[in-house]
Design a protein around this motif. Structure first.
Motif, short mmCIF file in Angstrom:
data_model
loop_
_atom_site.label_atom_id
_atom_site.label_comp_id
_atom_site.label_asym_id
_atom_site.label_seq_id
_atom_site.Cartn_x
_atom_site.Cartn_y
_atom_site.Cartn_z
N ALA A 67 0.84 -1.20 0.00
CA ALA A 67 0.00 0.00 0.00
C ALA A 67 0.87 1.24 0.00
CB ALA A 67 -0.93 0.01 1.21
N TRP A 68 0.41 2.28 -0.71
CA TRP A 68 1.06 3.59 -0.67
C TRP A 68 -0.02 4.65 -0.82
CZ3 TRP A 68 1.25 6.55 -5.38
CH2 TRP A 68 0.84 5.87 -6.51
N THR A 69 0.25 5.83 -0.33
CA THR A 69 -0.78 6.87 -0.27
C THR A 69 -0.24 8.19 -0.79
OG1 THR A 69 -0.18 7.41 2.01
CG2 THR A 69 -1.94 5.80 1.71
N HIS A 105 -7.97 15.21 -2.98
CA HIS A 105 -8.31 13.79 -2.92
C HIS A 105 -7.17 13.06 -2.21
CE1 HIS A 105 -11.69 13.87 -5.90
NE2 HIS A 105 -11.02 14.94 -6.33
N ALA A 106 -7.51 12.27 -1.21
CA ALA A 106 -6.51 11.46 -0.50
C ALA A 106 -6.69 10.01 -0.94
CB ALA A 106 -6.69 11.58 1.01
N PHE A 107 -5.65 9.44 -1.55
CA PHE A 107 -5.75 8.12 -2.18
C PHE A 107 -4.96 7.07 -1.41
CE2 PHE A 107 -6.17 11.12 -5.80
CZ PHE A 107 -7.43 10.76 -6.24
N TYR A 108 -5.60 5.92 -1.20
CA TYR A 108 -4.96 4.71 -0.65
C TYR A 108 -4.84 3.72 -1.80
CZ TYR A 108 -4.68 0.32 2.09
OH TYR A 108 -4.32 -0.91 2.60
N CYS A 109 -3.61 3.45 -2.24
CA CYS A 109 -3.36 2.62 -3.41
C CYS A 109 -2.90 1.24 -2.98
CB CYS A 109 -2.30 3.27 -4.30
SG CYS A 109 -2.64 5.00 -4.74
N LEU A 110 -3.54 0.22 -3.49
CA LEU A 110 -3.23 -1.16 -3.15
C LEU A 110 -2.68 -1.87 -4.38
CD1 LEU A 110 -6.09 -2.70 -0.96
CD2 LEU A 110 -3.67 -2.49 -0.38
N TYR A 111 -1.36 -2.06 -4.39
CA TYR A 111 -0.72 -2.83 -5.46
C TYR A 111 -0.71 -4.29 -5.04
CZ TYR A 111 3.17 -4.88 -8.09
OH TYR A 111 3.95 -5.71 -8.85
N ILE A 112 -1.33 -5.16 -5.87
CA ILE A 112 -1.50 -6.57 -5.53
C ILE A 112 -0.76 -7.40 -6.58
CG2 ILE A 112 -3.19 -8.35 -4.93
CD1 ILE A 112 -5.29 -6.10 -4.77
N PRO A 113 0.51 -7.73 -6.31
CA PRO A 113 1.30 -8.45 -7.32
C PRO A 113 0.70 -9.77 -7.77
CG PRO A 113 2.72 -7.59 -5.58
CD PRO A 113 1.32 -7.39 -5.12
N ALA A 145 -2.29 -10.69 -8.05
CA ALA A 145 -3.49 -10.52 -8.88
C ALA A 145 -3.22 -9.61 -10.06
CB ALA A 145 -4.64 -9.95 -8.05
N ASP A 146 -1.99 -9.06 -10.13
CA ASP A 146 -1.59 -8.20 -11.24
C ASP A 146 -2.56 -7.04 -11.44
OD1 ASP A 146 0.55 -7.85 -12.91
OD2 ASP A 146 -0.43 -8.75 -14.65
N CYS A 147 -2.87 -6.34 -10.31
CA CYS A 147 -3.78 -5.21 -10.40
C CYS A 147 -3.47 -4.20 -9.30
CB CYS A 147 -5.24 -5.67 -10.30
SG CYS A 147 -5.69 -6.37 -8.71
N GLN A 148 -4.06 -3.03 -9.42
CA GLN A 148 -3.92 -2.00 -8.40
C GLN A 148 -5.28 -1.31 -8.19
OE1 GLN A 148 -0.74 1.28 -6.84
NE2 GLN A 148 -0.49 0.51 -8.90
N TRP A 149 -5.79 -1.43 -6.96
CA TRP A 149 -7.04 -0.80 -6.57
C TRP A 149 -6.74 0.46 -5.78
CZ3 TRP A 149 -12.28 -2.14 -7.22
CH2 TRP A 149 -12.51 -3.33 -7.92
N VAL A 150 -7.61 1.46 -5.90
CA VAL A 150 -7.38 2.74 -5.23
C VAL A 150 -8.66 3.20 -4.54
CG1 VAL A 150 -6.60 5.13 -5.50
CG2 VAL A 150 -5.71 3.35 -7.02
N TYR A 151 -8.52 3.62 -3.28
CA TYR A 151 -9.62 4.16 -2.49
C TYR A 151 -9.44 5.67 -2.37
CZ TYR A 151 -12.37 5.26 1.73
OH TYR A 151 -13.23 5.82 2.64
N ASP A 152 -10.49 6.42 -2.68
CA ASP A 152 -10.48 7.87 -2.57
C ASP A 152 -11.22 8.26 -1.29
OD1 ASP A 152 -10.73 10.62 -2.79
OD2 ASP A 152 -11.60 10.60 -4.80
#
Length: 377
Positions: free
Chosen positions: A290-292, A298-306, A308-315
């Protein structure tokens, strides 16, 4: 002519029952128009994720941590510890042990002129006055050390696969006493991560969470009464500070794959069923990173999931999720966006590449896609 498509502007929400909802919002996020009023009564629009341009390239990679304080910026990339300068140059300051995990960086600032680096299970001190990097040679420094932190003049080191952490001598990360150690007594699960939040130590175990503080007593750090929570962490590096609190991917004896945000001392669910379905389909959550960052309010919480080869982001400003991807023209598939760590330095958002030694400047004026208004929220 404006045409309204009700419900078009919204988050990613691909459910198991795809006939109910199968929408994906990729490389765009919702920005509300309020308190103004948009044309045709629109309440929000889709804004593109920021683009990037090269800032500097380190000789080693990938980027494992970026950190800035008091005008100086440092990075861990591969087995290299670097200083990064405002004129887009960089300097290799020393070598560190390396593994596939992120590194941690903290500092005691002008009080001790030290930067504490934990990488590959070892600890290092960079002297800000002499610009030298030294591996901590004190025999009482914990090994393996999986991450570090700094609170109230003390560096803290987490001993891997235990429920113990240790603290250094005051303002001196090269000196450690084996008696200056704390062990969780309320629970018995291993500690996954330690994070300084508001000058208190947020501790996430494999099944529980608890907050400790420097009480000034005979033992420097003690648990805060009433802070024990029955929700641990699925991965050591899923924890990150966002909007003045801690977020992480949860796990306990009942299950996992729910994202939480600490509300006081109580974990509060912020993931949706769509996000949880995606996380549960991952091969591993232990490798989530995770990195922010905060941009344009906008404050973003980024979830890099190796796995699953994807990146989800929470605003945090809208409580909505989206996916951040790049299109691979060779494989003809979407892959996670390039970033996996961030710092704000020299008035710029710097992002470290998950595959190489490249550091990019992230800028909303370099749009990844075009900015348009596309319907009512």
């Amino acid at each position: 002519m404006l045409v309204s498509y009700a419900g078009f502007v919204g988050p990613s929400n691909k459910l198991r029952a795809t006939v109910a909802d199968n929408e994906i919002t990729r490389n765009w996020f919702v920005e509300p128009i309020a308190p103004g009023t948009g044309p045709g009564g629109f309440q929000g629009y889709l804004k593109p994720t920021p683009g990037i341009q090269p800032f500097t390239v380190l000789s080693k990679g990938p980027l494992r941590q970026l950190w800035h304080q008091n005008g100086r910026t440092f990075a861990v990339a591969g087995n290299g510890f670097y200083e990064v300068f405002a004129n887009h140059t960089n300097m290799l300051r020393g070598l560190v042990a390396v593994d596939s995990k992120p590194a941690s960086i903290s500092s005691n600032g002008s009080a001790g002129n030290q930067v504490f680096v934990v990488s590959g299970n070892y600890g290092y001190i960079f002297n800000l006055s002499t610009n030298t990097l030294t591996q901590i040679g004190d025999s009482e420094f914990p090994f393996p050390c999986t991450m570090g932190a700094f609170i109230d003049g003390y560096f803290l080191a987490l001993k891997g696969r235990t429920n113990q952490f240790q603290w250094s001598a005051l303002e001196d990360g090269l000196t450690w006493d084996g008696l200056d150690v704390a062990q969780l007594s309320q629970t018995s699960d291993f500690i996954q991560s330690i994070t300084n939040v508001h000058g208190q130590l947020s501790i996430l175990g494999t099944q529980t969470s608890v907050v400790w503080a420097d009480t000034g007593g005979s033992s420097a750090f003690e648990p805060i009464p009433g802070s024990l929570g029955m929700q641990g962490s699925a991965g050591a590096w899923s924890a990150a500070v966002l909007d003045n609190t801690l977020c992480w991917v949860g796990s306990n004896e009942q299950g996992h794959a729910v994202v939480y945000r600490m509300n006081g001392y109580t974990p509060q669910r912020i993931s949706t069923h769509a996000v949880e379905t995606a996380l549960q389909n991952c091969q591993r959550l232990s490798d989530v990173i995770a990195w922010t960052f905060q941009m344009d309010g906008h404050a973003f919480y980024c979830l890099y999931i190796p796995s699953a080869d994807c990146q989800w982001v929470y605003d945090a400003s809208t409580s909505l999720w989206f996916q951040w991807s790049i299109w691979n023209t060779t494989t003809l598939k979407f892959e996670p966006w390039v970033g996996r760590c961030h710092t704000f330095a020299f008035g710029k958002h710097l992002v470290g590449d998950r595959q190489s030694g490249a550091i990019y400047e992230m800028d909303p004026s370099i749009a990844q896609s075009q900015l348009v208004v596309m319907g009512a929220a």
